[in-house]
Motif scaffolding. Structure first.
Motif, PDB file in Angstrom:
ATOM      1  N   PRO A 125       0.672  -1.084   0.112  1.00 36.83           N
ATOM      2  CA  PRO A 125       0.075   0.000   0.152  1.00 36.83           C
ATOM      3  C   PRO A 125       0.809   1.374  -0.014  1.00 36.83           C
ATOM      4  CG  PRO A 125       0.269  -0.921   2.392  1.00 36.83           C
ATOM      5  CD  PRO A 125       0.878  -1.848   1.302  1.00 36.83           C
ATOM      6  N   VAL A 126       0.418   2.292  -0.454  1.00 35.76           N
ATOM      7  CA  VAL A 126       1.038   3.642  -0.412  1.00 35.76           C
ATOM      8  C   VAL A 126       0.378   4.542   0.442  1.00 35.76           C
ATOM      9  CG1 VAL A 126       2.013   3.385  -2.972  1.00 35.76           C
ATOM     10  CG2 VAL A 126      -0.129   4.496  -2.405  1.00 35.76           C
ATOM     11  N   ASN A 127       1.538   5.178   1.227  1.00 42.70           N
ATOM     12  CA  ASN A 127       0.850   6.489   1.944  1.00 42.70           C
ATOM     13  C   ASN A 127       0.610   7.733   1.239  1.00 42.70           C
ATOM     14  OD1 ASN A 127       3.337   7.882   1.397  1.00 42.70           O
ATOM     15  ND2 ASN A 127       4.505   6.787   2.951  1.00 42.70           N
ATOM     16  N   ALA A 128       0.063   8.720   2.064  1.00 41.82           N
ATOM     17  CA  ALA A 128      -0.320   9.920   1.200  1.00 41.82           C
ATOM     18  C   ALA A 128       0.671  10.693   0.411  1.00 41.82           C
ATOM     19  CB  ALA A 128      -0.607  11.026   2.276  1.00 41.82           C
ATOM     20  N   ASP A 129       2.052  10.332   0.636  1.00 43.22           N
ATOM     21  CA  ASP A 129       3.114  10.981  -0.348  1.00 43.22           C
ATOM     22  C   ASP A 129       3.315   9.963  -1.561  1.00 43.22           C
ATOM     23  OD1 ASP A 129       3.428  13.330   1.070  1.00 43.22           O
ATOM     24  OD2 ASP A 129       4.544  12.046   2.616  1.00 43.22           O
ATOM     25  N   ASN A 130       2.735   8.829  -1.398  1.00 43.18           N
ATOM     26  CA  ASN A 130       3.070   7.839  -2.644  1.00 43.18           C
ATOM     27  C   ASN A 130       4.039   6.685  -2.419  1.00 43.18           C
ATOM     28  OD1 ASN A 130       2.012   6.505  -5.277  1.00 43.18           O
ATOM     29  ND2 ASN A 130       3.520   7.665  -6.283  1.00 43.18           N
ATOM     30  N   ARG A 131       4.302   6.665  -1.080  1.00 43.74           N
ATOM     31  CA  ARG A 131       5.463   5.861  -0.914  1.00 43.74           C
ATOM     32  C   ARG A 131       5.259   4.400  -0.369  1.00 43.74           C
ATOM     33  NH1 ARG A 131       8.140  11.623   1.523  1.00 43.74           N
ATOM     34  NH2 ARG A 131       8.889  12.158  -0.493  1.00 43.74           N
ATOM     35  N   PRO A 132       5.633   3.524  -0.936  1.00 39.58           N
ATOM     36  CA  PRO A 132       4.959   1.971  -0.715  1.00 39.58           C
ATOM     37  C   PRO A 132       5.524   1.616   0.640  1.00 39.58           C
ATOM     38  CG  PRO A 132       5.991   2.217  -2.906  1.00 39.58           C
ATOM     39  CD  PRO A 132       6.238   3.531  -2.215  1.00 39.58           C
ATOM     40  N   GLY A 133       4.532   1.072   1.672  1.00 40.84           N
ATOM     41  CA  GLY A 133       4.819   0.634   2.744  1.00 40.84           C
ATOM     42  C   GLY A 133       5.196   1.495   3.908  1.00 40.84           C
ATOM     43  N   LEU A 134       5.348   2.719   3.736  1.00 36.82           N
ATOM     44  CA  LEU A 134       5.998   3.518   4.777  1.00 36.82           C
ATOM     45  C   LEU A 134       5.245   3.929   5.610  1.00 36.82           C
ATOM     46  CD1 LEU A 134       9.263   5.643   2.987  1.00 36.82           C
ATOM     47  CD2 LEU A 134       9.173   3.326   4.191  1.00 36.82           C
ATOM     48  N   VAL A 135       5.120   3.741   6.825  1.00 33.46           N
ATOM     49  CA  VAL A 135       4.431   4.528   8.184  1.00 33.46           C
ATOM     50  C   VAL A 135       5.236   5.715   8.808  1.00 33.46           C
ATOM     51  CG1 VAL A 135       3.147   4.060   9.941  1.00 33.46           C
ATOM     52  CG2 VAL A 135       3.346   2.318   8.318  1.00 33.46           C
ATOM     53  N   HIS A 136       6.582   5.556   9.046  1.00 32.66           N
ATOM     54  CA  HIS A 136       7.211   6.485   9.622  1.00 32.66           C
ATOM     55  C   HIS A 136       8.763   6.269   8.744  1.00 32.66           C
ATOM     56  CE1 HIS A 136       9.258   3.792  12.527  1.00 32.66           C
ATOM     57  NE2 HIS A 136       8.528   2.719  11.889  1.00 32.66           N
ATOM     58  N   ARG A 137       9.704   7.209   9.138  1.00 32.76           N
ATOM     59  CA  ARG A 137      10.946   7.160   8.525  1.00 32.76           C
ATOM     60  C   ARG A 137      12.005   7.572   9.719  1.00 32.76           C
ATOM     61  NH1 ARG A 137       9.061  11.751   4.680  1.00 32.76           N
ATOM     62  NH2 ARG A 137       7.851  12.340   6.815  1.00 32.76           N
ATOM     63  N   ILE A 138      13.258   7.088   9.315  1.00 31.12           N
ATOM     64  CA  ILE A 138      14.413   7.549  10.224  1.00 31.12           C
ATOM     65  C   ILE A 138      15.285   8.087   9.004  1.00 31.12           C
ATOM     66  CG2 ILE A 138      14.094   6.177  12.187  1.00 31.12           C
ATOM     67  CD1 ILE A 138      16.003   4.442  11.283  1.00 31.12           C
ATOM     68  N   ASP A 139      16.456   9.016   9.386  1.00 31.79           N
ATOM     69  CA  ASP A 139      17.388   9.513   8.618  1.00 31.79           C
ATOM     70  C   ASP A 139      18.323   8.658   8.050  1.00 31.79           C
ATOM     71  OD1 ASP A 139      18.344  12.298   7.842  1.00 31.79           O
ATOM     72  OD2 ASP A 139      20.337  11.199   8.949  1.00 31.79           O
ATOM     73  N   LYS A 140      19.019   8.892   6.995  1.00 31.09           N
ATOM     74  CA  LYS A 140      19.998   8.120   6.197  1.00 31.09           C
ATOM     75  C   LYS A 140      21.039   7.583   7.343  1.00 31.09           C
ATOM     76  CE  LYS A 140      23.721   8.732   2.719  1.00 31.09           C
ATOM     77  NZ  LYS A 140      24.109   9.424   1.847  1.00 31.09           N
ATOM     78  N   ASP A 141      21.588   8.515   8.126  1.00 29.46           N
ATOM     79  CA  ASP A 141      22.706   8.049   9.072  1.00 29.46           C
ATOM     80  C   ASP A 141      22.256   7.772  10.394  1.00 29.46           C
ATOM     81  OD1 ASP A 141      24.625   8.752   7.054  1.00 29.46           O
ATOM     82  OD2 ASP A 141      24.940  10.683   7.463  1.00 29.46           O
ATOM     83  N   THR A 142      20.708   7.429  10.566  1.00 28.75           N
ATOM     84  CA  THR A 142      20.326   6.739  11.782  1.00 28.75           C
ATOM     85  C   THR A 142      20.149   5.425  11.576  1.00 28.75           C
ATOM     86  OG1 THR A 142      19.647   8.741  12.476  1.00 28.75           O
ATOM     87  CG2 THR A 142      18.625   6.976  13.520  1.00 28.75           C
ATOM     88  N   SER A 143      20.650   4.495  12.379  1.00 31.73           N
ATOM     89  CA  SER A 143      20.317   3.169  12.167  1.00 31.73           C
ATOM     90  C   SER A 143      19.112   2.885  12.801  1.00 31.73           C
ATOM     91  CB  SER A 143      21.513   2.150  12.599  1.00 31.73           C
ATOM     92  OG  SER A 143      21.984   2.474  14.031  1.00 31.73           O
ATOM     93  N   GLY A 144      18.533   1.370  12.831  1.00 29.98           N
ATOM     94  CA  GLY A 144      17.597   1.143  13.654  1.00 29.98           C
ATOM     95  C   GLY A 144      16.090   0.444  13.162  1.00 29.98           C
ATOM     96  N   LEU A 145      15.116   0.539  13.850  1.00 28.73           N
ATOM     97  CA  LEU A 145      13.923  -0.182  13.454  1.00 28.73           C
ATOM     98  C   LEU A 145      12.815   0.779  12.611  1.00 28.73           C
ATOM     99  CD1 LEU A 145      13.386  -2.143  16.988  1.00 28.73           C
ATOM    100  CD2 LEU A 145      14.531  -3.172  14.783  1.00 28.73           C
ATOM    101  N   LEU A 146      12.403   0.197  11.984  1.00 32.95           N
ATOM    102  CA  LEU A 146      11.001   0.741  11.130  1.00 32.95           C
ATOM    103  C   LEU A 146       9.896  -0.368  10.992  1.00 32.95           C
ATOM    104  CD1 LEU A 146      12.860   2.632   8.260  1.00 32.95           C
ATOM    105  CD2 LEU A 146      11.488   3.630   9.997  1.00 32.95           C
TER     106      LEU A 146
END
Length: 344
Positions: free
Chosen positions: A139-160
């Protein structure tokens, strides 16, 4: 379609790449297109000239043409449009570190240096490119991004958490919007954080002098309300290991809030943490810090835990990702340093 709430360390959402340069005092008059070509990697003259035709080159905040001559002290800004987003959603066979998966959702452990979605100069190699390769019809979010519910920065590691169905997308997005998810980040920050725990409150908005940075404002007229709770995990001399929990989720929230209270994240280049902010400038110590920077060539931030209610079963789910090797090695190095200082 699910609402996409603001999240900690969210990527730049606009359809442009942004660059800003200030000409030094010895700058000889030079056409702005040539000036930019020497400073932007892989920028072609045609691309720069198109930006000029579109009115996207400014000198000292005034729109200029491609033949404008840059002078000492000029601040030159340029915006490059990137390709339409739908053209960037190409599947790529990138491995995923999947912590949990069922028919409704999956939890992934994102490595540092991986961008979450295409945009702002990162058109491939992203988490979204990997997701559309491994999973059909996300599924896509309001920004047309598949599956994404939240984000973290490129140089941050961890859970999504990633939604695999429309129901999961809507349910999880609402949990983030209602602030009922549980998220803990581990951060290594400059300086000795004196209080064992505390709360940082301050509206966060874009820095008017540097649009790639966010900053704290005195009220919500220039930013959005933001609350970060922190707890000291370990004091390591000139740096401190802290646990941060988000009550809100604004862009760069932890990075901005910790800097605001005088504790910039270790090796956070965007916010000045890639310099020696605490300690002496003696050669031996300087070399130690530079070696620590090499061990952890990014900001010291890891999304360690993530908790939410399962959209279908209603079960409370909690996950934890171990601290990655680069950050763990850097922490160990500081731990040894602090021990040796205490023994002296």
């Amino acid at each position: 379609m699910a609402v996409f709430p603001d999240q900690e360390d969210s990527e730049e959402d606009e359809l442009f790449e942004h660059y800003s340069f200030t000409a030094d005092a010895g700058q000889k008059p030079l056409r702005v297109d040539k000036f930019l070509m020497t400073r932007i990697r892989n920028a072609t003259r045609n691309k720069i000239q198109q930006a000029a035709r579109d009115g996207n080159i400014r000198a000292n905040e005034q729109v200029v043409k491609q033949n404008y001559r840059v002078k000492p002290g000029d601040t030159v800004r340029v915006l490059f449009e990137h390709p339409p987003y739908e053209n960037l959603l190409l599947p790529e066979a990138i491995p995923l570190d999947i912590v949990y998966e069922d028919d409704t959702l999956l939890v992934v452990n994102k490595p540092a240096r991986m961008v979450v979605h295409p945009g702002h100069g990162n058109y491939s190699g992203t988490l979204v490119n990997a997701l559309v390769h491994h999973f059909d019809q996300l599924p896509v979010n309001a920004d047309n991004r598949p599956g994404l519910v939240h984000r973290i920065d490129k140089d941050t590691s961890g859970l999504l958490v990633i939604a695999k169905t429309e129901v999961a997308m809507a349910h999880l997005a609402k949990q983030f919007f209602d602030k009922t998810t549980r998220r803990e980040y581990l951060a290594l920050v400059w300086g000795n954080v004196e209080a064992d725990s505390g709360t940082v409150e301050g509206a966060i908005g874009r820095n008017p002098k540097n649009r790639l940075q966010m900053q704290v404002f005195p009220d919500e007229s220039q930013g959005k309300a933001a609350i970060t709770h922190y707890r000291v995990v370990e004091r390591l001399g000139y740096v401190t290991l802290v646990s941060c929990q988000l009550e809100t989720g604004r862009t760069h929230q932890i990075r901005v809030h910790m800097k605001h209270i005088g504790h910039t994240l270790f090796n956070d280049e965007r916010y000045g943490g890639d310099r020696i902010l605490k300690g002496t400038s003696f050669t031996k110590y300087k070399q130690f810090v530079e070696n620590a920077f090499k061990l952890l060539p990014r900001q010291a931030l890891h999304a360690r835990t993530l908790g939410f209610v399962h959209p279908v079963s209603g079960e409370s789910m909690d996950f934890e990702a171990p601290v990655p090797e680069d950050m763990a090695s850097c922490i160990d190095k500081w731990r040894d340093y602090a021990k040796h200082r205490a023994d002296e």
